[in-house]
Design an enzyme around this catalytic site. Sequence first.
Site, mmCIF file in Angstrom:
data_model
loop_
_atom_site.group_PDB
_atom_site.id
_atom_site.type_symbol
_atom_site.label_atom_id
_atom_site.label_comp_id
_atom_site.label_asym_id
_atom_site.label_seq_id
_atom_site.Cartn_x
_atom_site.Cartn_y
_atom_site.Cartn_z
ATOM 1 N N ASP A 296 -3.202 -18.174 -0.622
ATOM 2 C CA ASP A 296 -4.211 -18.837 -1.476
ATOM 3 C C ASP A 296 -4.903 -19.951 -0.699
ATOM 4 O O ASP A 296 -6.132 -20.095 -0.731
ATOM 5 C CB ASP A 296 -3.578 -19.350 -2.789
ATOM 6 C CG ASP A 296 -2.299 -20.150 -2.593
ATOM 7 O OD1 ASP A 296 -1.748 -20.161 -1.463
ATOM 8 O OD2 ASP A 296 -1.833 -20.775 -3.566
ATOM 9 N N ASP B 299 -12.296 -9.006 4.331
ATOM 10 C CA ASP B 299 -13.594 -8.950 3.639
ATOM 11 C C ASP B 299 -14.182 -10.356 3.529
ATOM 12 O O ASP B 299 -15.379 -10.562 3.727
ATOM 13 C CB ASP B 299 -13.449 -8.367 2.219
ATOM 14 C CG ASP B 299 -13.736 -6.876 2.171
ATOM 15 O OD1 ASP B 299 -13.439 -6.179 3.176
ATOM 16 O OD2 ASP B 299 -14.252 -6.391 1.141
ATOM 17 N N TYR C 236 0.818 -1.213 0.000
ATOM 18 C CA TYR C 236 0.000 0.000 0.000
ATOM 19 C C TYR C 236 0.856 1.269 0.000
ATOM 20 O O TYR C 236 0.401 2.318 -0.426
ATOM 21 C CB TYR C 236 -0.904 0.036 1.242
ATOM 22 C CG TYR C 236 -2.247 -0.628 1.061
ATOM 23 C CD1 TYR C 236 -2.339 -1.934 0.610
ATOM 24 C CD2 TYR C 236 -3.421 0.061 1.348
ATOM 25 C CE1 TYR C 236 -3.575 -2.548 0.457
ATOM 26 C CE2 TYR C 236 -4.659 -0.541 1.198
ATOM 27 C CZ TYR C 236 -4.730 -1.845 0.751
ATOM 28 O OH TYR C 236 -5.953 -2.432 0.602
ATOM 29 N N LYS D 133 2.945 -15.365 1.447
ATOM 30 C CA LYS D 133 3.127 -16.029 0.155
ATOM 31 C C LYS D 133 4.627 -16.280 0.026
ATOM 32 O O LYS D 133 5.288 -15.851 -0.939
ATOM 33 C CB LYS D 133 2.563 -15.137 -0.969
ATOM 34 C CG LYS D 133 2.514 -15.788 -2.330
ATOM 35 C CD LYS D 133 1.445 -16.861 -2.485
ATOM 36 C CE LYS D 133 1.569 -17.556 -3.831
ATOM 37 N NZ LYS D 133 0.730 -18.769 -3.942
ATOM 38 N N ASP E 65 -6.411 -6.990 3.853
ATOM 39 C CA ASP E 65 -7.545 -6.297 3.229
ATOM 40 C C ASP E 65 -8.487 -7.326 2.615
ATOM 41 O O ASP E 65 -9.694 -7.296 2.822
ATOM 42 C CB ASP E 65 -7.017 -5.330 2.151
ATOM 43 C CG ASP E 65 -8.136 -4.614 1.442
ATOM 44 O OD1 ASP E 65 -9.044 -4.107 2.130
ATOM 45 O OD2 ASP E 65 -8.116 -4.558 0.194
#
Length: 357
Positions: free
Chosen positions: A224, A252, A141, A192, A248
Amino acid sequence: MEKSIYLLPGDGIGQEIMAEAVKILDWVQGQGLASLAIREGLIGGTAYDRTGTPLPAVTVAEAKAADAVLLGAVGGVKWESLDYAVRPERGLLGIRKELDLYCNLRPAQVFPQLANASTLKPEVVAGIDIMVVRELSSGIYFGQPRGVETLPDGRKKGVNTEVYYTDEIVRVARRAFEIAGKRSGRLCSVDKANVLECTELWRKTVIEVGADYPGIVLSHMYVDNAAMQLIRNPRQFDVILTTNLFGDILSDEASMLTGSIGMLPSASLGDRSALYEPIHGSAPDIAGMGVANPLAMILSVAMMFKYTLNLPEVADRIERAVHRVLDAGLRTADIMQEGMTKVGTVAMGDAVVKALA
Ligand code: IPM
Ligand code: MG
Protein backbone atom coordinates in the site's frame (compact mmCIF):
# COMPACT_ATOMS: atom_id res chain seq x y z
CA MET A 1 24.20 -19.62 -35.33
CA GLU A 2 20.55 -19.66 -36.31
CA LYS A 3 18.10 -18.74 -33.55
CA SER A 4 14.46 -19.77 -33.51
CA ILE A 5 11.82 -17.17 -32.81
CA TYR A 6 8.23 -18.21 -32.21
CA LEU A 7 5.58 -15.56 -32.87
CA LEU A 8 2.26 -15.58 -31.01
CA PRO A 9 0.34 -12.50 -32.19
CA GLY A 10 -2.77 -13.43 -30.19
CA ASP A 11 -5.85 -11.22 -30.24
CA GLY A 12 -6.98 -7.67 -30.93
CA ILE A 13 -4.16 -5.24 -31.65
CA GLY A 14 -1.72 -8.12 -31.01
CA GLN A 15 -2.00 -9.03 -34.68
CA GLU A 16 -1.34 -5.48 -35.87
CA ILE A 17 1.65 -4.73 -33.67
CA MET A 18 3.22 -8.12 -34.37
CA ALA A 19 3.26 -7.28 -38.08
CA GLU A 20 5.43 -4.25 -37.25
CA ALA A 21 7.74 -6.33 -35.04
CA VAL A 22 8.24 -8.72 -37.95
CA LYS A 23 9.42 -5.82 -40.12
CA ILE A 24 12.16 -5.19 -37.55
CA LEU A 25 13.16 -8.87 -37.53
CA ASP A 26 13.24 -8.87 -41.33
CA TRP A 27 15.46 -5.81 -41.34
CA VAL A 28 17.90 -7.33 -38.84
CA GLN A 29 18.06 -10.49 -40.96
CA GLY A 30 18.42 -8.53 -44.18
CA GLN A 31 21.44 -6.74 -42.71
CA GLY A 32 23.01 -10.06 -41.79
CA LEU A 33 23.05 -9.05 -38.12
CA ALA A 34 21.34 -12.26 -37.04
CA SER A 35 20.08 -15.45 -38.57
CA LEU A 36 16.53 -16.15 -37.43
CA ALA A 37 14.17 -19.03 -38.09
CA ILE A 38 10.71 -17.58 -37.57
CA ARG A 39 7.58 -19.61 -36.95
CA GLU A 40 4.11 -18.51 -35.91
CA GLY A 41 1.42 -20.07 -33.73
CA LEU A 42 -1.91 -19.58 -32.02
CA ILE A 43 -2.74 -18.38 -28.52
CA GLY A 44 -5.67 -16.73 -26.73
CA GLY A 45 -9.12 -16.16 -28.17
CA THR A 46 -7.90 -16.67 -31.73
CA ALA A 47 -6.60 -20.09 -30.72
CA TYR A 48 -9.87 -20.86 -28.95
CA ASP A 49 -11.90 -20.01 -32.06
CA ARG A 50 -9.81 -22.26 -34.28
CA THR A 51 -8.98 -25.14 -31.92
CA GLY A 52 -11.33 -24.95 -28.93
CA THR A 53 -8.54 -24.11 -26.47
CA PRO A 54 -6.65 -20.86 -25.77
CA LEU A 55 -3.38 -22.80 -25.46
CA PRO A 56 -3.07 -25.66 -27.98
CA ALA A 57 -0.51 -28.36 -27.11
CA VAL A 58 1.41 -27.59 -30.30
CA THR A 59 1.83 -23.97 -29.16
CA VAL A 60 3.39 -25.14 -25.89
CA ALA A 61 5.69 -27.58 -27.70
CA GLU A 62 6.84 -25.02 -30.27
CA ALA A 63 7.33 -22.34 -27.60
CA LYS A 64 9.45 -24.71 -25.52
CA ALA A 65 11.58 -25.55 -28.54
CA ALA A 66 12.17 -21.91 -29.51
CA ASP A 67 15.03 -19.71 -28.33
CA ALA A 68 12.56 -16.90 -27.74
CA VAL A 69 8.83 -16.30 -27.96
CA LEU A 70 7.37 -12.98 -29.05
CA LEU A 71 3.80 -12.44 -27.91
CA GLY A 72 1.34 -9.70 -28.94
CA ALA A 73 -1.64 -9.69 -26.57
CA VAL A 74 -4.62 -11.84 -25.66
CA GLY A 75 -8.24 -11.25 -24.75
CA GLY A 76 -11.31 -9.48 -26.03
CA VAL A 77 -14.96 -8.77 -25.33
CA LYS A 78 -15.96 -11.64 -27.60
CA TRP A 79 -14.54 -14.23 -25.18
CA GLU A 80 -15.46 -12.62 -21.85
CA SER A 81 -18.46 -14.84 -21.20
CA LEU A 82 -16.52 -18.08 -21.71
CA ASP A 83 -15.77 -20.37 -18.81
CA TYR A 84 -12.57 -19.38 -16.95
CA ALA A 85 -10.84 -22.56 -18.08
CA VAL A 86 -10.91 -21.53 -21.76
CA ARG A 87 -10.63 -17.75 -21.53
CA PRO A 88 -7.86 -16.18 -23.63
CA GLU A 89 -6.04 -15.09 -20.42
CA ARG A 90 -5.68 -18.76 -19.49
CA GLY A 91 -3.55 -19.14 -22.61
CA LEU A 92 -1.17 -16.47 -21.38
CA LEU A 93 -1.06 -17.76 -17.81
CA GLY A 94 -0.68 -21.29 -19.15
CA ILE A 95 2.31 -20.51 -21.32
CA ARG A 96 4.00 -18.63 -18.46
CA LYS A 97 3.54 -21.72 -16.29
CA GLU A 98 4.51 -24.27 -18.96
CA LEU A 99 7.72 -22.40 -19.80
CA ASP A 100 8.32 -21.71 -16.08
CA LEU A 101 8.81 -18.01 -16.77
CA TYR A 102 9.26 -16.92 -13.19
CA CYS A 103 11.06 -13.63 -13.67
CA ASN A 104 9.15 -10.83 -15.37
CA LEU A 105 11.07 -7.64 -16.10
CA ARG A 106 8.96 -4.54 -16.64
CA PRO A 107 11.04 -1.44 -17.17
CA ALA A 108 9.32 1.92 -16.73
CA GLN A 109 11.42 4.57 -18.35
CA VAL A 110 10.39 8.07 -19.27
CA PHE A 111 11.20 8.96 -22.84
CA PRO A 112 12.36 12.59 -22.65
CA GLN A 113 10.28 13.30 -25.77
CA LEU A 114 7.17 12.22 -23.86
CA ALA A 115 7.85 13.74 -20.43
CA ASN A 116 4.75 15.90 -20.83
CA ALA A 117 2.53 12.95 -21.67
CA SER A 118 2.23 11.73 -18.05
CA THR A 119 -0.70 12.85 -15.95
CA LEU A 120 1.86 13.63 -13.22
CA LYS A 121 3.90 16.82 -13.21
CA PRO A 122 6.92 16.63 -15.53
CA GLU A 123 9.29 17.49 -12.65
CA VAL A 124 8.03 14.45 -10.71
CA VAL A 125 8.49 11.96 -13.55
CA ALA A 126 11.53 13.38 -15.38
CA GLY A 127 14.36 10.90 -15.50
CA ILE A 128 12.42 7.98 -14.05
CA ASP A 129 14.06 4.63 -14.70
CA ILE A 130 12.42 1.88 -12.68
CA MET A 131 12.70 -1.86 -13.22
CA VAL A 132 9.83 -3.88 -11.78
CA VAL A 133 10.84 -7.52 -11.25
CA ARG A 134 7.58 -9.43 -10.92
CA GLU A 135 7.41 -13.08 -9.89
CA LEU A 136 5.36 -14.58 -12.72
CA SER A 137 4.77 -18.29 -12.33
CA SER A 138 3.38 -18.69 -8.83
CA GLY A 139 1.58 -16.81 -6.07
CA ILE A 140 -2.16 -16.22 -5.99
CA TYR A 141 -2.40 -16.54 -9.78
CA PHE A 142 -1.74 -20.26 -9.51
CA GLY A 143 -2.25 -21.24 -5.86
CA GLN A 144 -4.63 -24.05 -4.86
CA PRO A 145 -7.37 -24.27 -3.73
CA ARG A 146 -9.13 -21.93 -6.10
CA GLY A 147 -12.60 -21.60 -7.54
CA VAL A 148 -16.20 -20.83 -6.68
CA GLU A 149 -18.45 -23.37 -5.00
CA THR A 150 -22.08 -23.30 -3.94
CA LEU A 151 -22.60 -24.13 -0.27
CA PRO A 152 -25.53 -26.23 1.09
CA ASP A 153 -27.15 -23.02 2.40
CA GLY A 154 -27.16 -21.57 -1.12
CA ARG A 155 -24.42 -19.03 -0.59
CA LYS A 156 -21.45 -19.11 -2.93
CA LYS A 157 -17.87 -19.19 -1.77
CA GLY A 158 -15.00 -17.86 -3.89
CA VAL A 159 -11.42 -18.82 -3.05
CA ASN A 160 -7.96 -17.99 -4.32
CA THR A 161 -4.81 -18.85 -2.45
CA GLU A 162 -1.49 -17.04 -2.21
CA VAL A 163 1.23 -19.70 -2.11
CA TYR A 164 5.01 -19.30 -2.31
CA TYR A 165 7.66 -21.93 -1.70
CA THR A 166 11.07 -20.70 -0.58
CA ASP A 167 12.80 -21.93 -3.74
CA GLU A 168 10.36 -19.90 -5.84
CA ILE A 169 11.21 -16.77 -3.87
CA VAL A 170 14.95 -17.47 -3.92
CA ARG A 171 15.24 -17.83 -7.69
CA VAL A 172 13.42 -14.62 -8.57
CA ALA A 173 15.17 -12.73 -5.76
CA ARG A 174 18.57 -13.79 -7.14
CA ARG A 175 17.64 -12.41 -10.55
CA ALA A 176 16.54 -9.14 -8.96
CA PHE A 177 19.76 -8.78 -6.94
CA GLU A 178 21.79 -9.44 -10.08
CA ILE A 179 19.84 -6.85 -12.05
CA ALA A 180 20.22 -4.32 -9.21
CA GLY A 181 23.97 -4.97 -9.32
CA LYS A 182 24.05 -3.89 -12.96
CA ARG A 183 22.06 -0.74 -12.15
CA SER A 184 22.28 1.58 -9.14
CA GLY A 185 22.67 -1.21 -6.58
CA ARG A 186 19.35 -0.50 -4.84
CA LEU A 187 16.61 -3.10 -4.48
CA CYS A 188 13.23 -2.55 -2.86
CA SER A 189 11.22 -5.68 -2.09
CA VAL A 190 7.48 -5.06 -1.87
CA ASP A 191 5.19 -7.25 0.26
CA LYS A 192 2.32 -7.17 2.75
CA ALA A 193 4.27 -8.84 5.54
CA ASN A 194 2.25 -7.04 8.24
CA VAL A 195 -0.86 -9.01 7.28
CA LEU A 196 -0.06 -11.94 4.98
CA GLU A 197 2.11 -14.76 6.37
CA CYS A 198 3.00 -15.86 2.87
CA THR A 199 4.60 -12.50 2.12
CA GLU A 200 6.28 -12.44 5.53
CA LEU A 201 8.03 -15.58 4.29
CA TRP A 202 8.78 -13.64 1.10
CA ARG A 203 10.46 -10.86 3.09
CA LYS A 204 12.51 -13.22 5.28
CA THR A 205 13.65 -15.22 2.29
CA VAL A 206 14.65 -12.10 0.31
CA ILE A 207 16.71 -10.96 3.33
CA GLU A 208 18.46 -14.35 3.42
CA VAL A 209 19.25 -14.22 -0.30
CA GLY A 210 20.52 -10.68 0.24
CA ALA A 211 23.34 -12.00 2.41
CA ASP A 212 24.96 -13.22 -0.82
CA TYR A 213 24.82 -9.72 -2.32
CA PRO A 214 26.53 -7.45 0.21
CA GLY A 215 26.98 -4.72 -2.41
CA ILE A 216 23.23 -4.23 -2.86
CA VAL A 217 21.23 -1.94 -0.59
CA LEU A 218 18.04 -3.87 0.18
CA SER A 219 14.92 -2.16 1.47
CA HIS A 220 11.36 -3.36 2.08
CA MET A 221 8.02 -1.69 1.62
CA TYR A 222 4.42 -2.69 2.19
CA VAL A 223 2.48 -2.70 -1.04
CA ASP A 224 0.00 0.00 0.00
CA ASN A 225 2.84 2.35 0.84
CA ALA A 226 4.67 1.41 -2.38
CA ALA A 227 1.59 2.28 -4.44
CA MET A 228 1.52 5.67 -2.74
CA GLN A 229 5.29 6.30 -2.95
CA LEU A 230 5.29 5.49 -6.68
CA ILE A 231 3.07 8.52 -7.26
CA ARG A 232 4.53 10.73 -4.53
CA ASN A 233 8.20 10.34 -5.32
CA PRO A 234 8.85 7.74 -8.03
CA ARG A 235 12.52 8.64 -8.41
CA GLN A 236 13.33 6.97 -5.07
CA PHE A 237 12.91 3.59 -6.82
CA ASP A 238 15.38 1.70 -8.94
CA VAL A 239 14.66 -2.05 -8.89
CA ILE A 240 11.39 -3.21 -7.34
CA LEU A 241 11.02 -6.93 -6.57
CA THR A 242 7.55 -8.22 -5.83
CA THR A 243 5.00 -11.03 -6.03
CA ASN A 244 2.88 -11.94 -9.03
CA LEU A 245 -0.26 -10.03 -8.03
CA PHE A 246 1.45 -6.97 -6.55
CA GLY A 247 3.72 -6.84 -9.61
CA ASP A 248 0.71 -6.91 -11.93
CA ILE A 249 -0.75 -3.90 -10.17
CA LEU A 250 2.41 -1.89 -9.52
CA SER A 251 3.73 -2.33 -13.06
CA ASP A 252 0.55 -0.82 -14.53
CA GLU A 253 0.90 2.04 -12.08
CA ALA A 254 4.58 2.52 -12.91
CA SER A 255 3.79 2.52 -16.63
CA MET A 256 1.53 5.52 -16.25
CA LEU A 257 4.39 7.54 -14.78
CA THR A 258 5.88 7.32 -18.25
CA GLY A 259 2.83 8.68 -20.03
CA SER A 260 1.73 5.70 -22.05
CA ILE A 261 1.34 2.03 -21.45
CA GLY A 262 1.77 1.76 -25.23
CA MET A 263 5.52 2.36 -24.89
CA LEU A 264 6.53 -0.29 -22.40
CA PRO A 265 8.03 -3.69 -23.24
CA SER A 266 8.59 -6.67 -20.98
CA ALA A 267 10.68 -9.80 -20.73
CA SER A 268 9.53 -12.99 -19.01
CA LEU A 269 12.48 -15.21 -18.24
CA GLY A 270 12.86 -18.76 -17.03
CA ASP A 271 15.95 -20.94 -16.85
CA ARG A 272 15.30 -22.48 -20.28
CA SER A 273 12.82 -20.19 -22.03
CA ALA A 274 12.13 -16.52 -22.61
CA LEU A 275 9.06 -14.67 -23.75
CA TYR A 276 8.82 -11.02 -24.76
CA GLU A 277 5.63 -9.00 -24.91
CA PRO A 278 4.38 -5.45 -24.52
CA ILE A 279 2.86 -4.87 -21.09
CA HIS A 280 -0.38 -3.54 -22.57
CA GLY A 281 -3.34 -5.71 -23.49
CA SER A 282 -5.24 -6.45 -26.68
CA ALA A 283 -7.13 -3.12 -26.64
CA PRO A 284 -10.40 -4.41 -28.16
CA ASP A 285 -11.69 -0.82 -28.42
CA ILE A 286 -9.16 0.07 -31.11
CA ALA A 287 -8.44 -3.36 -32.60
CA GLY A 288 -8.50 -3.47 -36.39
CA MET A 289 -8.42 0.32 -36.73
CA GLY A 290 -4.72 0.58 -37.51
CA VAL A 291 -4.09 3.15 -34.78
CA ALA A 292 -2.38 1.03 -32.08
CA ASN A 293 1.09 2.03 -30.92
CA PRO A 294 3.57 -0.66 -32.06
CA LEU A 295 6.49 0.77 -30.06
CA ALA A 296 6.07 -1.39 -26.93
CA MET A 297 6.12 -4.46 -29.19
CA ILE A 298 9.14 -3.17 -31.08
CA LEU A 299 10.93 -2.39 -27.80
CA SER A 300 10.10 -5.94 -26.67
CA VAL A 301 12.00 -7.14 -29.75
CA ALA A 302 14.93 -5.00 -28.57
CA MET A 303 14.78 -6.66 -25.13
CA MET A 304 14.85 -10.05 -26.86
CA PHE A 305 18.03 -9.17 -28.72
CA LYS A 306 19.58 -8.01 -25.46
CA TYR A 307 18.53 -10.72 -23.00
CA THR A 308 18.18 -13.86 -25.12
CA LEU A 309 20.02 -13.42 -28.40
CA ASN A 310 23.05 -11.74 -26.82
CA LEU A 311 23.11 -9.01 -29.43
CA PRO A 312 23.01 -5.88 -27.26
CA GLU A 313 24.23 -3.76 -30.18
CA VAL A 314 21.13 -4.72 -32.19
CA ALA A 315 18.97 -3.90 -29.16
CA ASP A 316 20.65 -0.48 -28.85
CA ARG A 317 20.10 0.14 -32.51
CA ILE A 318 16.38 -0.58 -32.28
CA GLU A 319 16.06 1.64 -29.20
CA ARG A 320 17.91 4.47 -30.93
CA ALA A 321 15.62 4.14 -33.95
CA VAL A 322 12.58 4.50 -31.67
CA HIS A 323 14.10 7.63 -30.14
CA ARG A 324 14.74 9.00 -33.62
CA VAL A 325 11.12 8.65 -34.76
CA LEU A 326 9.95 10.30 -31.54
CA ASP A 327 12.49 13.09 -32.06
CA ALA A 328 11.08 13.52 -35.57
CA GLY A 329 7.68 14.20 -33.99
CA LEU A 330 5.85 11.04 -35.05
CA ARG A 331 3.16 10.00 -32.58
CA THR A 332 0.43 7.38 -32.48
CA ALA A 333 -2.90 8.48 -30.99
CA ASP A 334 -2.09 7.33 -27.43
CA ILE A 335 0.96 9.60 -27.18
CA MET A 336 -0.26 12.38 -29.47
CA GLN A 337 0.62 15.91 -28.41
CA GLU A 338 0.06 19.31 -29.96
CA GLY A 339 2.35 20.13 -32.84
CA MET A 340 3.29 16.49 -33.49
CA THR A 341 2.49 14.34 -36.50
CA LYS A 342 -0.16 11.71 -35.89
CA VAL A 343 0.53 8.36 -37.55
CA GLY A 344 -1.03 4.91 -37.52
CA THR A 345 0.45 1.54 -36.62
CA VAL A 346 1.92 0.73 -40.04
CA ALA A 347 3.41 4.18 -40.61
CA MET A 348 5.03 4.08 -37.16
CA GLY A 349 6.55 0.65 -37.85
CA ASP A 350 7.80 1.78 -41.26
CA ALA A 351 9.35 4.88 -39.71
CA VAL A 352 11.27 2.80 -37.17
CA VAL A 353 12.59 0.53 -39.94
CA LYS A 354 13.66 3.58 -41.91
CA ALA A 355 15.34 5.05 -38.83
CA LEU A 356 17.25 1.79 -38.31
CA ALA A 357 19.10 2.41 -41.53
C1 IPM B 1 -0.35 -8.67 -17.45
C2 IPM B 1 -1.83 -8.89 -17.67
C3 IPM B 1 -2.15 -10.34 -17.38
C4 IPM B 1 -1.83 -10.60 -15.93
C5 IPM B 1 -3.60 -10.76 -17.71
C6 IPM B 1 -3.96 -10.44 -19.13
C7 IPM B 1 -3.84 -12.20 -17.40
O1 IPM B 1 -2.57 -8.01 -16.90
O2 IPM B 1 0.46 -9.31 -18.15
O3 IPM B 1 0.01 -7.84 -16.62
O4 IPM B 1 -2.66 -10.36 -15.05
O5 IPM B 1 -0.70 -11.06 -15.65
MG1 MG C 1 -1.40 -6.58 -15.85
